[in-house]
Design an enzyme around this catalytic site. Structure first.
Site, short mmCIF file in Angstrom:
data_model
loop_
_atom_site.label_atom_id
_atom_site.label_comp_id
_atom_site.label_asym_id
_atom_site.label_seq_id
_atom_site.Cartn_x
_atom_site.Cartn_y
_atom_site.Cartn_z
N TYR A 133 -54.46 -22.81 -37.94
CA TYR A 133 -55.19 -23.92 -37.31
C TYR A 133 -54.23 -25.10 -37.17
O TYR A 133 -53.62 -25.54 -38.16
CB TYR A 133 -56.39 -24.34 -38.16
CG TYR A 133 -57.55 -23.39 -38.11
CD1 TYR A 133 -58.66 -23.66 -37.32
CD2 TYR A 133 -57.55 -22.20 -38.86
CE1 TYR A 133 -59.75 -22.79 -37.26
CE2 TYR A 133 -58.62 -21.33 -38.82
CZ TYR A 133 -59.72 -21.63 -38.02
OH TYR A 133 -60.78 -20.77 -37.96
N HIS A 165 -57.35 -18.28 -29.97
CA HIS A 165 -58.71 -17.78 -30.15
C HIS A 165 -59.77 -18.80 -29.80
O HIS A 165 -60.72 -18.50 -29.09
CB HIS A 165 -58.93 -17.31 -31.59
CG HIS A 165 -60.26 -16.64 -31.77
ND1 HIS A 165 -61.39 -17.33 -32.15
CD2 HIS A 165 -60.64 -15.36 -31.58
CE1 HIS A 165 -62.41 -16.50 -32.20
NE2 HIS A 165 -61.99 -15.30 -31.85
N HIS A 166 -59.66 -20.01 -30.30
CA HIS A 166 -60.60 -21.05 -29.87
C HIS A 166 -60.00 -22.43 -30.08
O HIS A 166 -59.06 -22.61 -30.85
CB HIS A 166 -61.96 -20.91 -30.58
CG HIS A 166 -61.96 -21.24 -32.04
ND1 HIS A 166 -61.93 -20.29 -33.03
CD2 HIS A 166 -62.01 -22.44 -32.69
CE1 HIS A 166 -61.96 -20.88 -34.22
NE2 HIS A 166 -62.00 -22.18 -34.04
N HIS A 255 -57.08 -22.84 -32.84
CA HIS A 255 -57.03 -21.72 -33.78
C HIS A 255 -56.22 -20.59 -33.15
O HIS A 255 -56.58 -20.07 -32.09
CB HIS A 255 -58.44 -21.24 -34.11
CG HIS A 255 -58.47 -20.02 -34.98
ND1 HIS A 255 -59.54 -19.17 -35.01
CD2 HIS A 255 -57.55 -19.52 -35.85
CE1 HIS A 255 -59.29 -18.18 -35.86
NE2 HIS A 255 -58.09 -18.37 -36.37
N HIS A 330 -71.50 -19.53 -32.63
CA HIS A 330 -70.14 -19.41 -33.17
C HIS A 330 -70.20 -18.95 -34.62
O HIS A 330 -70.84 -19.56 -35.46
CB HIS A 330 -69.43 -20.76 -33.08
CG HIS A 330 -68.06 -20.75 -33.70
ND1 HIS A 330 -66.98 -20.14 -33.09
CD2 HIS A 330 -67.59 -21.24 -34.88
CE1 HIS A 330 -65.91 -20.27 -33.87
NE2 HIS A 330 -66.26 -20.93 -34.96
N HIS A 332 -67.61 -16.36 -37.57
CA HIS A 332 -66.30 -15.75 -37.78
C HIS A 332 -66.49 -14.24 -37.94
O HIS A 332 -67.53 -13.69 -37.58
CB HIS A 332 -65.61 -16.40 -38.97
CG HIS A 332 -65.17 -17.81 -38.67
ND1 HIS A 332 -64.20 -18.47 -39.38
CD2 HIS A 332 -65.56 -18.69 -37.71
CE1 HIS A 332 -64.01 -19.68 -38.89
NE2 HIS A 332 -64.84 -19.83 -37.88
#
Length: 364
Positions: A133, A165-166, A255, A330, A332
């Site tokens: 991150y 990823h985001h 991320h 959202h 994980h």
């Protein structure tokens, strides 16, 4: 569905189901309607339809959840020259998550607008961290009148689609008590301006300046893999600039996923904000509901399922309420199903968002 076009140009389609690692078996009930099919030197194209729910226990009932499409192809037709259905190679198969019950977003041109690009600055990703991150501070473009942000587009560096990823763009606001304690004339620039020209720091690490935590309370935009971006409805916009009800400083959290530890990777990905001086009727904002990642959230081993819940009250919302215009679920990697419920005066209203086949890599 197994489909092919033979050398005589005849289209063949069979409805099948899988049981273990075997050739898919022919369904007892053939629940499809063939529309068309053809073959040329490079492609085989077959179009068919089937009911959302065929009432056949050998078919998957389709609905408003994410559907995982598994595909494979062979260079030979089944039964060609008397050969059986052959196993496809590793390079001729794959999967993709799709959302069947929502048509693609319209591609109508946007009204006149300006763009603001926020990118990483030649960021060298560590080759010792499979999930990373990175946070960086940005200052909004100078505006002297109220402007509205109206859309977001991802700017993924070509070739890095599998690594980004985001991304979450946070607004940076100094709490009132901290601002008062700083004395007269203090502004958010006193905390954030010196970070604007810096390359950034790993998020949530000891190196991340303490004042950056002030940015984590308010989300402005979010993008995740599978999404092509977002456009706000024509009657809504997000204010830009503190003096106009928005924010002047922002923190972009990116991320990165690099499970194979590829190196070296130098990234310049980011987001593009679309904004306009032609303000719209309503201001928008983003609200987070649920449970944030917490080291105290422990899932016991060997559980077939584990329910995690989060609650949000109406505290902080205006008495007139708010109108929801869009939403994104959202979670994980452990997330399998997600649902957002709405309860008013003790009565549960229709579900707002739900996905019983949640896919970490398709958050659109």
């Amino acid at each position: 569905m197994l489909a092919w076009v033979d050398t005589g140009g005849h289209v063949h389609v069979t409805d099948r189901h899988a049981v273990g690692n075997n050739v898919p078996y022919l369904d007892t009930s053939q629940d499809y309607h063939l529309i068309s099919g053809y073959e040329n030197d490079t492609h085989t194209v077959v179009t068919f339809t089937r009911a959302w729910d065929t009432c056949d226990d050998q078919d998957l009932a389709l609905g408003h959840d994410t559907a995982r499409l598994i595909w494979a192809y062979s260079e030979e037709d089944p039964g060609e020259g008397g050969s059986p259905l052959l196993y496809h190679s590793l390079t001729q198969r794959g999967q993709r998550s799709i959302y069947l019950s929502e048509p693609p977003a319209p591609s109508a041109p946007l009204p006149p607008h300006k763009v603001w690009d926020l990118r990483a600055d030649n960021l060298l990703l560590p080759d010792t961290d499979h999930t990373h991150y990175w946070c960086k501070i940005y200052r909004a473009l100078e505006v002297t009148t109220k402007h509205h942000m109206i859309g977001l587009e991802p700017l993924i560096q070509p070739g890095h689609e599998s690594y980004v990823h985001h991304m979450v763009l946070y607004e940076c606001h100094i709490p009132g008590e901290a601002m008062e304690g700083a004395g007269a004339g203090a502004s958010s620039a006193d905390w954030f301006q010196r970070h604007v020209d810096q390359p950034g720091e790993p998020c949530y690490s000891p190196n991340m300046p303490a004042e950056w935590s002030f940015c984590l309370a308010t989300n402005a935009w979010a993008w995740a893999v599978g999404s092509e971006g977002e456009r706000l409805p024509e009657h809504t916009g997000m204010p830009l600039g503190e003096q106009f009800g928005g924010a002047t400083y922002f923190m972009l959290e990116t991320h990165y996923d690099n499970p194979a530890y590829h190196a070296p990777l130098i990234d310049n990905s980011g987001v593009r904000i679309l904004y306009t001086e032609h303000t719209r009727q309503y201001d928008t904002g983003m609200m987070l509901i649920g449970s944030e990642v917490n080291f105290l959230q422990f899932i016991p081993p060997r559980q077939p399922s584990f329910l995690s819940t989060g609650h949000c009250t109406k505290a902080g919302l205006p008495d007139t309420g708010v109108k929801i215009i869009s939403g994104v679920l959202h979670s994980h990697l452990a997330g399998r199903k997600m649902r957002l419920k709405h309860v008013r005066n003790g009565i549960e209203l229709p579900v707002v968002l739900e996905d019983n086949h949640y896919d970490f890599n398709f958050q659109a």
